[in-house]
Write an enzyme that holds these catalytic residues in place. Structure first.
Site, PDB file in Angstrom:
ATOM      1  N   ASP A   1     -12.742  -1.952 -13.130  1.00 16.32           N
ATOM      2  CA  ASP A   1     -12.958  -2.103 -14.566  1.00 16.32           C
ATOM      3  C   ASP A   1     -12.032  -1.199 -15.373  1.00 16.32           C
ATOM      4  O   ASP A   1     -11.518  -1.599 -16.420  1.00 16.32           O
ATOM      5  CB  ASP A   1     -14.417  -1.791 -14.922  1.00 16.32           C
ATOM      6  CG  ASP A   1     -15.311  -3.022 -14.816  1.00 16.32           C
ATOM      7  OD1 ASP A   1     -14.785  -4.140 -14.974  1.00 16.32           O
ATOM      8  OD2 ASP A   1     -16.514  -2.867 -14.570  1.00 16.32           O
TER       9      ASP A   1
ATOM     10  N   CYS B   1     -14.296   4.654  -6.223  1.00 12.25           N
ATOM     11  CA  CYS B   1     -14.946   3.577  -5.473  1.00 12.25           C
ATOM     12  C   CYS B   1     -14.397   2.202  -5.811  1.00 12.25           C
ATOM     13  O   CYS B   1     -15.001   1.193  -5.461  1.00 12.25           O
ATOM     14  CB  CYS B   1     -16.455   3.597  -5.704  1.00 12.25           C
ATOM     15  SG  CYS B   1     -16.950   3.320  -7.419  1.00 12.25           S
TER      16      CYS B   1
ATOM     17  N   GLU C   1     -15.303   4.305 -15.831  1.00  6.52           N
ATOM     18  CA  GLU C   1     -14.599   3.030 -15.805  1.00  6.52           C
ATOM     19  C   GLU C   1     -14.255   2.530 -17.201  1.00  6.52           C
ATOM     20  O   GLU C   1     -13.778   1.404 -17.371  1.00  6.52           O
ATOM     21  CB  GLU C   1     -15.448   1.983 -15.061  1.00  6.52           C
ATOM     22  CG  GLU C   1     -16.880   1.929 -15.524  1.00  6.52           C
ATOM     23  CD  GLU C   1     -17.784   1.129 -14.582  1.00  6.52           C
ATOM     24  OE1 GLU C   1     -17.270   0.321 -13.792  1.00  6.52           O
ATOM     25  OE2 GLU C   1     -19.017   1.320 -14.658  1.00  6.52           O
TER      26      GLU C   1
ATOM     27  N   HIS D   1     -12.159 -24.350   4.182  1.00  2.00           N
ATOM     28  CA  HIS D   1     -12.688 -23.146   3.552  1.00  2.00           C
ATOM     29  C   HIS D   1     -13.799 -22.530   4.400  1.00  2.00           C
ATOM     30  O   HIS D   1     -13.958 -21.306   4.434  1.00  2.00           O
ATOM     31  CB  HIS D   1     -13.207 -23.485   2.150  1.00  2.00           C
ATOM     32  CG  HIS D   1     -12.112 -23.646   1.163  1.00  2.00           C
ATOM     33  ND1 HIS D   1     -12.238 -24.369   0.007  1.00  2.00           N
ATOM     34  CD2 HIS D   1     -10.832 -23.186   1.164  1.00  2.00           C
ATOM     35  CE1 HIS D   1     -11.099 -24.338  -0.667  1.00  2.00           C
ATOM     36  NE2 HIS D   1     -10.240 -23.622   0.018  1.00  2.00           N
TER      37      HIS D   1
END
Length: 837
Positions: free
Chosen positions: A720, A767, A696, A453
């Site tokens: 969202d 965005c 959102e 990782h």
């Protein structure tokens, strides 16, 4: 609750059976052992006095079940009854069930609230499940639906068989999804790797699931016992059907190259190529101080357990902070590595092992935790699968974090004063995620692998890395010149001039290619038929803004200010915020900077700014603007800092999570108060500063025309918005597949917002992560968006895509997308659209 007694000739065997049984029920069932005799030379045997004492230790009016292994164990158990009072003797049952399987079945039944007869019946029938599985294992069917009932008709057992398609099997991230899903159900979920013929393990244990060694093509048997067994297996089946959200074709693995056995030139070191690129810089050695622990006896075991739990709680908060920072820096996909770290801290097997050592052995928290972590780490190291062996790094990383908190050791400092190559024996994922690529030009370690990782994070950060070199590198003095080539896996100590010239030429060629791409990115994003679209950057730090400008950002469309509030114990002051906002604006020069006010809650909690009570669904809770309006002093401090930084600069304010007009007006009222205070104090600011909102929430779309009358711009947050429109938690693997911003329902919301904004004469940007998807660029252009704000690394590709499109063809593609029935159909339209001429 029914108590369990295990009688065996071998104390080690009895301890193992008790540990295994206790793991099945999170230690909820009282289990005692009577095993072995006090004879060092011949410790095998049974003692009736021990048995009677064990019975007394777990005695309950609900009854005690005694399980025995063989021979004299039965005689000792029968004799033990003679030492008990008659009223107790009547409630003790000797059971002929198999010791291991019977103990497991008995504790599960006892934990479920079964009476002594039900517990004994389950113990006696324990071998039936094993026999059924062994017979059924030869079935060629890939999925088998079992209707076998346990002795308790209210707890049905179901099972399915699934083939694993993930490229790397159930490595840390898919295993974390599996465990998180399994833990949401009441049913007991057990898993067996049929291909490797393993035993059954608990589905709610990240370590046990991972150490099954599940690779691509392996067949798993998953059983669920409980009232919601069907739902549990259906949810798990969705994970496998959707490949745990992974794209096998996109697996990022560096080429494996042949390494030289001996150095070809003086000072040359061969290693593993882990992250491509060339670095030439002085060496800085990183060697964290070892944490020394001493085992000692404690009398107050409960206080010691609470001390360990407190350290784990703080560690969890630290990892959540790392996760949030990593999401900004390396993206959500790679940051998901730290989801597994969080699950490690919640692993019931690990916690029970540490708790048992504190409670039974009366040892201190440090010694108990280290022993439990070492046990788990050893189980990883003994796996045959080399890739899964590497996951021990994550175990050690999390274990050391808790140990550091227990011992009071300060974390090692990895922040460099000047650019350097970091030399170390190894780096943990947490270490690597915190590196600054502008200061750490390269990584050279004596251990590690290309699939660790840490290596994955290094590649994502763009830091060249060579791993597994000779340990002599650890003795280099700081400041020694080193060069490394992460593509070939070679490092040079004080390289000769010809080596330096070769590497510099290679580095310059790479930099030239990058500069050429960036040069194109610095041109305006204009379609082939003349429509210009702003391409801005989403950033979460000062480092990000430098990368954004280098990649051709025309401004910052989203500054996530949460990074100012992370990794600290109190909110940043006005002066601290002001300094950061001014520094970012300074880098941007004349370019616009849109600062989003504090957006905590949901997936971004802060330990010192709490909502005050647990929230069942924090995504629908007190987050974003709701929190700020409820904490006006925190909000005002941030607004003052933004306004002060705005003087002489193009700074704009953006409010998150707006759902109503009332919220906008309340925020504007507070903003007006702050502006009046600054005017009165004679502090300059941009009196015409623009105020916008994040769109959102579906309600914001529904009343977009009303909201547009209150603000100067919209910015659509599709991350969202997608989950709210589709009513799906994007962190829940069972419904995450619904949360796709290319779904026509979400795209229609975007179109509606754009139309409302343009009708009011305000600009509309986007965005969310959708903006960074090159496949979506044509649709977003066709929907009429004025700006796209993406992560800095995506800017060149997005600009290039805009150059190759025309507005007319984009509008046609968008119109077609809006008429589809699913995100999949939208993707098919995009993929089949002919490339621009």
């Amino acid at each position: 609750m029914v108590g369990i007694v295990i009688v065996s000739h071998s104390k080690q065997l009895a301890l193992g059976v008790r540990e295994l049984a206790a793991q099945m029920v999170r230690g909820e069932v009282p289990i005692a052992i009577a095993a072995g005799i006090e004879d060092p030379e011949n410790p095998l045997g049974t003692d009736p006095i021990q048995v009677s004492e064990a019975i007394a230790a777990v005695f309950s009016d609900d009854g005690v079940l005694v399980l025995m292994d063989l021979g004299s164990a039965l005689l000792s158990a029968e004799m033990a009854l003679e030492f008990l009072p008659e009223e107790q003797r009547q409630k003790v049952y000797l059971c002929e069930a198999p010791l291991v399987e019977g103990a497991i079945a008995a504790v599960v039944a006892a934990a479920a609230g079964g009476n002594i007869q039900q517990v004994m019946s389950e113990a006696r029938g324990a071998l039936l499940a094993k026999a059924t599985q062994l017979v059924g294992a030869s079935s060629p069917a890939s999925i088998v639906d079992s209707n076998i009932q346990t002795s308790n008709p209210e707890s049905p057992t179901r099972e399915i068989r699934l083939i694993v398609s993930n490229r790397l099997g159930l490595h840390a991230r898919p295993a974390a999804q599996f465990v998180a899903t399994a833990a949401r159900f009441q049913s007991q979920i057990l898993v067996q790797n049929l291909t490797r013929n393993t035993g059954l393990v608990r589905g709610d244990s990240i370590n046990q699931v991972t150490t099954l060694g599940v690779r691509q093509g392996h067949e798993l048997l998953i059983t669920a016992t409980g009232s919601d067994a069907d739902a549990a297996l259906a949810a798990l089946q969705v994970l496998f059907a959707t490949n745990f959200g992974e794209d096998n074709a996109a697996f990022n693995h560096p080429p494996v190259l042949q390494h030289k056995v001996a150095p070809a030139t003086e000072g040359e070191l061969s290693g593993i190529p882990a992250s491509a690129g060339v670095a030439i810089a002085p060496v800085v050695r990183y060697q964290p101080a070892p944490i020394a622990i001493t085992e000692y006896r404690v009398d107050d075991t409960e206080a010691e357990w609470q001390r360990l739990q407190a350290a784990i709680h703080i560690a969890r908060q630290e990892i959540q902070t790392v996760f949030s920072q990593a999401s900004f820096q390396i993206g959500d996909a790679e940051a998901a590595i730290f989801d597994a770290h969080l699950l490690f801290l919640e692993d019931p097997v690990l916690l029970e092992a540490a708790h048992h050592r504190i409670l039974e052995q009366h040892i201190n928290a440090e010694a108990a935790w280290q022993a439990a972590v070492d046990e788990v780490a050893t189980s990883y190291r003994t796996l045959e699968d080399s890739y899964l062996q590497e996951r021990v790094d994550d175990v050690v990383d999390v274990g050391q974090r808790v140990m550091r908190l227990l011992t009071g050791n300060a974390p090692a400092n990895l922040h460099l004063e000047s650019p350097a190559i970091l030399v170390a024996s190894d780096l943990t994922p947490s270490d690597t995620a915190g590196l600054d690529p502008t200061k750490v030009l390269g990584i050279c370690t004596t251990s590690g692998s290309a699939t660790s990782h840490s290596a994955i994070i290094a590649r994502t950060l763009g830091i060249p890395a060579v791993l597994g070199v000779d340990a002599q590198v650890l003795y280099l003095a700081d400041g020694t010149l080193m060069a490394l080539d992460g593509e070939s896996g070679t490092a040079w100590v004080e390289p000769e001039l010809d080596i330096l010239e070769h590497l510099q030429a290679k580095r310059e060629a790479w930099q030239s290619a990058q500069q050429q791409a960036r040069a194109t990115a610095h041109q305006p994003a204009i379609t082939s038929d003349g429509r210009q679209v702003g391409v801005f950057a989403n950033i979460g730090s000062i480092n990000d803004v430098q990368a954004a400008v280098a990649n051709g950002a025309e401004g910052v469309g989203l500054l996530r200010t949460e990074f100012l509030y992370l990794d600290r114990t109190s909110a940043p002051t006005e002066e601290e915020q002001l300094a950061v906002y001014q520094a970012i604006a300074e880098v941007l020069e004349h370019r616009p900077l849109i600062i989003r006010t504090l957006d905590i809650g949901g997936d971004k909690p802060l330990p010192y700014l709490r909502v005050g009570f647990p929230e069942a669904n924090p995504f629908l809770g007190w987050r974003g603007i709701r929190f700020c309006l409820g904490n006006p002093e925190v909000f005002k401090t941030q607004l003052r800092a933004i306004l002060r930084a705005s003087f002489g600069r193009q700074i704009q304010i953006m409010l998150p999570m707006i759902a109503t007009v009332t919220e906008v007006r309340a925020a504007k009222a507070i903003l007006g108060e702050v502006q009046a205070e600054l005017k009165q104090a004679g502090i300059p600011f941009d009196t015409g500063i623009k105020l916008g909102i994040m769109v959102e929430v579906p309600s914001a779309v529904a009343i977009a025309e009303r909201l547009a009358a209150e603000v100067d711009f919209f910015s659509i947050g599709t991350n969202d918005l997608s989950q709210y429109v589709m009513a799906g938690d994007r962190t829940n693997p069972r419904v995450a597949n619904l949360v796709d911003a290319l779904h026509p329902a979400v795209l229609r919301m975007v179109k509606q917002t754009v139309e409302a904004g343009h009708a009011a004469g305000i600009s509309v940007g986007l965005c969310g992560e959708l903006a960074a998807d090159p496949l979506a660029t044509a649709i977003l252009l066709g929907l009429g968006l004025d700006e796209l704000s993406v992560n800095p690394q995506s800017i060149p590709a997005i600009k290039q895509g805009i150059h190759q499109l025309s507005l007319a063809e984009s509008e046609a593609i968008a119109a077609s997308a809006l008429e589809q029935d699913s995100a999949q159909q939208v993707r098919e339209i995009i993929s089949t659209t002919p490339p621009p001429a």
